[in-house]
Design an enzyme around this catalytic site. Structure first.
Site, mmCIF file in Angstrom:
data_model
loop_
_atom_site.group_PDB
_atom_site.id
_atom_site.type_symbol
_atom_site.label_atom_id
_atom_site.label_comp_id
_atom_site.label_asym_id
_atom_site.label_seq_id
_atom_site.Cartn_x
_atom_site.Cartn_y
_atom_site.Cartn_z
ATOM 1 C CG HIS A 1 29.350 51.491 78.513
ATOM 2 N ND1 HIS A 1 29.044 50.629 77.483
ATOM 3 C CD2 HIS A 1 30.340 50.888 79.226
ATOM 4 C CE1 HIS A 1 29.825 49.549 77.578
ATOM 5 N NE2 HIS A 1 30.627 49.688 78.625
ATOM 6 C CD GLU A 2 32.880 53.277 81.020
ATOM 7 O OE1 GLU A 2 33.114 52.405 81.884
ATOM 8 O OE2 GLU A 2 32.994 53.058 79.801
ATOM 9 C CB CYS B 1 32.088 46.458 77.063
ATOM 10 S SG CYS B 1 32.412 46.465 78.828
ATOM 11 C CG LEU B 2 38.158 48.322 77.314
ATOM 12 C CD1 LEU B 2 39.182 49.114 78.114
ATOM 13 C CD2 LEU B 2 38.712 47.995 75.933
ATOM 14 C CG HIS C 1 30.979 48.989 83.441
ATOM 15 N ND1 HIS C 1 30.852 47.614 83.305
ATOM 16 C CD2 HIS C 1 31.444 49.439 82.249
ATOM 17 C CE1 HIS C 1 31.230 47.268 82.072
ATOM 18 N NE2 HIS C 1 31.575 48.349 81.405
ATOM 19 C CD GLN D 1 34.995 48.221 82.257
ATOM 20 O OE1 GLN D 1 34.940 49.432 82.230
ATOM 21 N NE2 GLN D 1 35.035 47.489 81.159
ATOM 22 N N GLY E 1 36.378 54.501 77.713
ATOM 23 C CA GLY E 1 35.834 54.586 79.061
ATOM 24 C C GLY E 1 36.236 53.357 79.854
HETATM 25 ZN ZN ZN Z 1 32.121 48.552 79.472
#
Ligand code: ZN
Length: 201
Positions: free
Chosen positions: A143-144, A101-102, A147, A51, A46
């Protein structure tokens, strides 16, 4: 397609609430392709637009390669593009799952979240979709969407676990955690002399 650098903790754009998309342009179509490529390159499932330094309400998800999910589900969930996504309803049942998470490289922890959700979003043709999601898909969507509301998953941790995470987060903040995907590093790119970049050719 272009691999975009990933913004990491504690860049201010990751605490910003995303701006809704009003109409789809060819620029957005290209941007979404770049998001998908960036997410796949980093082995992510994701990615939210902030991000990669963009404040629009766009997220990409692809859980089609997750073995666990394949065996549970009779069909393969295709890659998803979520424009202006919102969670309309959460289930009362919650589930504990480990998240990564990236934007928080190499940091993982267990988070409790609702097991099922109802989500509304638009696709790249600006068609509205309302769907129910559960399992890993519901998890990644939450999660997304977090963000896009300026929220990190570690904000759900209790004070003790959060205190335990502190030194790891500090190392990410200082840029001391190496990754095998490109990160947005403003200081480094300013310092890098242009000659050094040209010499590589
Ligand atoms: Zn993340």
């Amino acid at each position: 397609m272009k691999i975009l650098p990933v913004y990491t903790f504690d860049h201010p754009i990751l605490k910003q609430k995303a701006t809704p998309v009003e109409n789809i342009t060819t620029e957005i179509e290209k941007f979404v392709e770049n998001m998908m490529a960036t997410m796949h390159n980093a082995d992510g499932i994701g990615l939210a637009a902030n991000q990669v330094g963009d404040s629009r309400a766009i997220a990409t998800i692809d859980i089609s390669d997750i073995e666990e999910e394949k065996t549970k589900s009779p069909y393969k969930i295709p890659p998803l593009i979520l424009i202006n996504p919102v969670v309309l309803a959460f289930s009362d049942e919650t589930i504990e799952l480990e998240e990564g998470c990236l934007s928080l490289p190499k940091f993982r922890d267990t988070v409790t979240r609702p097991e099922k959700i109802q989500v509304r979003f638009y696709d790249v043709n600006m068609h509205e979709h309302t769907m129910e999601a559960e399992g890993l898909l519901a998890r990644v969507m939450q999660h997304e969407i977090d963000h896009l509301n300026g929220k990190y998953f570690f904000e759900y941790l209790n004070p003790i676990r959060r205190a335990m995470a502190h030194s790891k987060l500090k190392r990410i903040q200082l840029g001391h955690v190496p990754t095998d995907y490109p990160l947005y590093e403003p200081q480094k790119s300013i310092k890098k002399p242009l000659k050094a970049l040209a010499r590589k050719k």
